[in-house]
Design a protein around this motif. Structure first.
Motif, PDB file in Angstrom:
ATOM      1  N   TYR A 189       0.774  -1.243   0.000  1.00 32.76           N
ATOM      2  CA  TYR A 189       0.000   0.000   0.000  1.00 32.76           C
ATOM      3  C   TYR A 189       0.808   1.297   0.000  1.00 32.76           C
ATOM      4  O   TYR A 189       0.213   2.376  -0.038  1.00 32.76           O
ATOM      5  CB  TYR A 189      -0.920   0.029   1.234  1.00 32.76           C
ATOM      6  CG  TYR A 189      -1.824  -1.161   1.348  1.00 32.76           C
ATOM      7  CD1 TYR A 189      -2.840  -1.385   0.425  1.00 32.76           C
ATOM      8  CD2 TYR A 189      -1.675  -2.075   2.381  1.00 32.76           C
ATOM      9  CE1 TYR A 189      -3.679  -2.485   0.530  1.00 32.76           C
ATOM     10  CE2 TYR A 189      -2.517  -3.177   2.503  1.00 32.76           C
ATOM     11  CZ  TYR A 189      -3.516  -3.370   1.572  1.00 32.76           C
ATOM     12  OH  TYR A 189      -4.344  -4.457   1.686  1.00 32.76           O
ATOM     13  N   ASP A 231      -0.660   5.149   0.057  1.00 33.61           N
ATOM     14  CA  ASP A 231      -0.627   5.747   1.394  1.00 33.61           C
ATOM     15  C   ASP A 231       0.213   7.014   1.410  1.00 33.61           C
ATOM     16  O   ASP A 231      -0.185   8.031   1.988  1.00 33.61           O
ATOM     17  CB  ASP A 231      -0.074   4.750   2.414  1.00 33.61           C
ATOM     18  CG  ASP A 231      -0.977   3.549   2.607  1.00 33.61           C
ATOM     19  OD1 ASP A 231      -2.188   3.655   2.322  1.00 33.61           O
ATOM     20  OD2 ASP A 231      -0.465   2.504   3.038  1.00 33.61           O
ATOM     21  N   ARG A 289      -1.543   9.920  -0.094  1.00 38.05           N
ATOM     22  CA  ARG A 289      -2.617  10.428   0.766  1.00 38.05           C
ATOM     23  C   ARG A 289      -2.055  11.350   1.833  1.00 38.05           C
ATOM     24  O   ARG A 289      -2.670  12.326   2.215  1.00 38.05           O
ATOM     25  CB  ARG A 289      -3.362   9.255   1.406  1.00 38.05           C
ATOM     26  CG  ARG A 289      -4.531   9.672   2.262  1.00 38.05           C
ATOM     27  CD  ARG A 289      -5.214   8.527   3.007  1.00 38.05           C
ATOM     28  NE  ARG A 289      -5.347   7.316   2.231  1.00 38.05           N
ATOM     29  CZ  ARG A 289      -4.597   6.223   2.384  1.00 38.05           C
ATOM     30  NH1 ARG A 289      -3.654   6.180   3.312  1.00 38.05           N
ATOM     31  NH2 ARG A 289      -4.791   5.158   1.648  1.00 38.05           N
ATOM     32  N   SER A 307      -4.242  12.820   6.411  1.00 42.46           N
ATOM     33  CA  SER A 307      -5.430  12.101   5.936  1.00 42.46           C
ATOM     34  C   SER A 307      -5.401  10.643   6.364  1.00 42.46           C
ATOM     35  O   SER A 307      -6.442  10.069   6.698  1.00 42.46           O
ATOM     36  CB  SER A 307      -5.529  12.192   4.412  1.00 42.46           C
ATOM     37  OG  SER A 307      -5.779  13.527   4.023  1.00 42.46           O
ATOM     38  N   THR A 308      -4.227  10.052   6.374  1.00 40.02           N
ATOM     39  CA  THR A 308      -4.103   8.667   6.814  1.00 40.02           C
ATOM     40  C   THR A 308      -4.449   8.553   8.297  1.00 40.02           C
ATOM     41  O   THR A 308      -5.087   7.583   8.714  1.00 40.02           O
ATOM     42  CB  THR A 308      -2.690   8.136   6.531  1.00 40.02           C
ATOM     43  OG1 THR A 308      -2.480   8.168   5.112  1.00 40.02           O
ATOM     44  CG2 THR A 308      -2.503   6.726   7.036  1.00 40.02           C
ATOM     45  N   TRP A 344      -8.114   8.172   8.653  1.00 41.04           N
ATOM     46  CA  TRP A 344      -8.536   6.796   8.370  1.00 41.04           C
ATOM     47  C   TRP A 344      -8.244   5.896   9.567  1.00 41.04           C
ATOM     48  O   TRP A 344      -9.051   5.042   9.947  1.00 41.04           O
ATOM     49  CB  TRP A 344      -7.822   6.252   7.132  1.00 41.04           C
ATOM     50  CG  TRP A 344      -8.434   6.695   5.839  1.00 41.04           C
ATOM     51  CD1 TRP A 344      -7.997   7.707   5.041  1.00 41.04           C
ATOM     52  CD2 TRP A 344      -9.582   6.147   5.196  1.00 41.04           C
ATOM     53  NE1 TRP A 344      -8.793   7.822   3.943  1.00 41.04           N
ATOM     54  CE2 TRP A 344      -9.787   6.866   4.006  1.00 41.04           C
ATOM     55  CE3 TRP A 344     -10.452   5.116   5.507  1.00 41.04           C
ATOM     56  CZ2 TRP A 344     -10.817   6.593   3.141  1.00 41.04           C
ATOM     57  CZ3 TRP A 344     -11.485   4.836   4.639  1.00 41.04           C
ATOM     58  CH2 TRP A 344     -11.662   5.571   3.470  1.00 41.04           C
ATOM     59  N   TRP A 358      -3.457   0.010   9.837  1.00 39.31           N
ATOM     60  CA  TRP A 358      -3.404   1.466   9.656  1.00 39.31           C
ATOM     61  C   TRP A 358      -2.304   2.098  10.498  1.00 39.31           C
ATOM     62  O   TRP A 358      -1.682   3.077  10.093  1.00 39.31           O
ATOM     63  CB  TRP A 358      -4.769   2.101   9.934  1.00 39.31           C
ATOM     64  CG  TRP A 358      -5.680   1.911   8.770  1.00 39.31           C
ATOM     65  CD1 TRP A 358      -6.645   0.957   8.616  1.00 39.31           C
ATOM     66  CD2 TRP A 358      -5.695   2.672   7.562  1.00 39.31           C
ATOM     67  NE1 TRP A 358      -7.246   1.085   7.389  1.00 39.31           N
ATOM     68  CE2 TRP A 358      -6.689   2.138   6.727  1.00 39.31           C
ATOM     69  CE3 TRP A 358      -4.968   3.759   7.100  1.00 39.31           C
ATOM     70  CZ2 TRP A 358      -6.970   2.655   5.461  1.00 39.31           C
ATOM     71  CZ3 TRP A 358      -5.254   4.282   5.844  1.00 39.31           C
ATOM     72  CH2 TRP A 358      -6.242   3.717   5.044  1.00 39.31           C
ATOM     73  N   THR A 365       0.713   1.557   8.528  1.00 39.26           N
ATOM     74  CA  THR A 365       0.687   2.505   7.415  1.00 39.26           C
ATOM     75  C   THR A 365       1.228   3.860   7.843  1.00 39.26           C
ATOM     76  O   THR A 365       2.068   4.459   7.165  1.00 39.26           O
ATOM     77  CB  THR A 365      -0.751   2.657   6.878  1.00 39.26           C
ATOM     78  OG1 THR A 365      -1.144   1.414   6.291  1.00 39.26           O
ATOM     79  CG2 THR A 365      -0.870   3.764   5.857  1.00 39.26           C
ATOM     80  N   LEU A 366       0.741   4.353   8.977  1.00 45.81           N
ATOM     81  CA  LEU A 366       1.232   5.641   9.489  1.00 45.81           C
ATOM     82  C   LEU A 366       2.728   5.585   9.767  1.00 45.81           C
ATOM     83  O   LEU A 366       3.457   6.531   9.444  1.00 45.81           O
ATOM     84  CB  LEU A 366       0.484   6.030  10.762  1.00 45.81           C
ATOM     85  CG  LEU A 366      -0.895   6.616  10.560  1.00 45.81           C
ATOM     86  CD1 LEU A 366      -1.659   6.672  11.882  1.00 45.81           C
ATOM     87  CD2 LEU A 366      -0.789   8.015   9.956  1.00 45.81           C
TER      88      LEU A 366
END
Length: 98
Positions: free
Chosen positions: A18, A22, A25, A29-30, A33, A68, A71-72
């Motif tokens: 991702y 990601d 974005r 914004s992440t 989410w 998530w 992801t961050l």
């Protein structure tokens, strides 16, 4: 258990799948989410506490929150395994209660 996975391997899996989307974005914004997923986890826990929870959904929501978070960490260039080690394992970790 289906199989053990290290935090580092999971973070790499999420990055490989991702990262491009990601990173485009962005962190702010992440983070929104991520907070939405935390809210869904809160709802799943509340349902469990009321006695009408779905254990499969609860597991999915925990997995989503962790994904998530990874992801961050990826888009802010934080190695989660290293951060966990430095905070909780190095020199015996923090003292006191959590």
């Amino acid at each position: 258990m289906a199989g053990d996975m290290t935090i580092q391997a999971f973070q790499s899996l999420i990055r490989d799948r991702y990262f491009e989307t990601d990173a485009a974005r962005g962190a702010a914004s992440t983070f929104l989410w991520f907070m939405e997923e935390v809210g869904e986890l809160a709802e799943a826990i509340a349902r469990l506490e009321r006695g009408d929870g779905d254990p499969d959904n609860l597991r999915e929501e925990f997995a989503d929150v962790l994904a998530w978070l990874a992801t961050l960490a990826n888009i802010t260039r934080v190695d989660l395994a290293e951060a966990i080690h430095d905070k909780y394992l190095r020199d015996g970790g923090p003292s006191g209660t959590k």
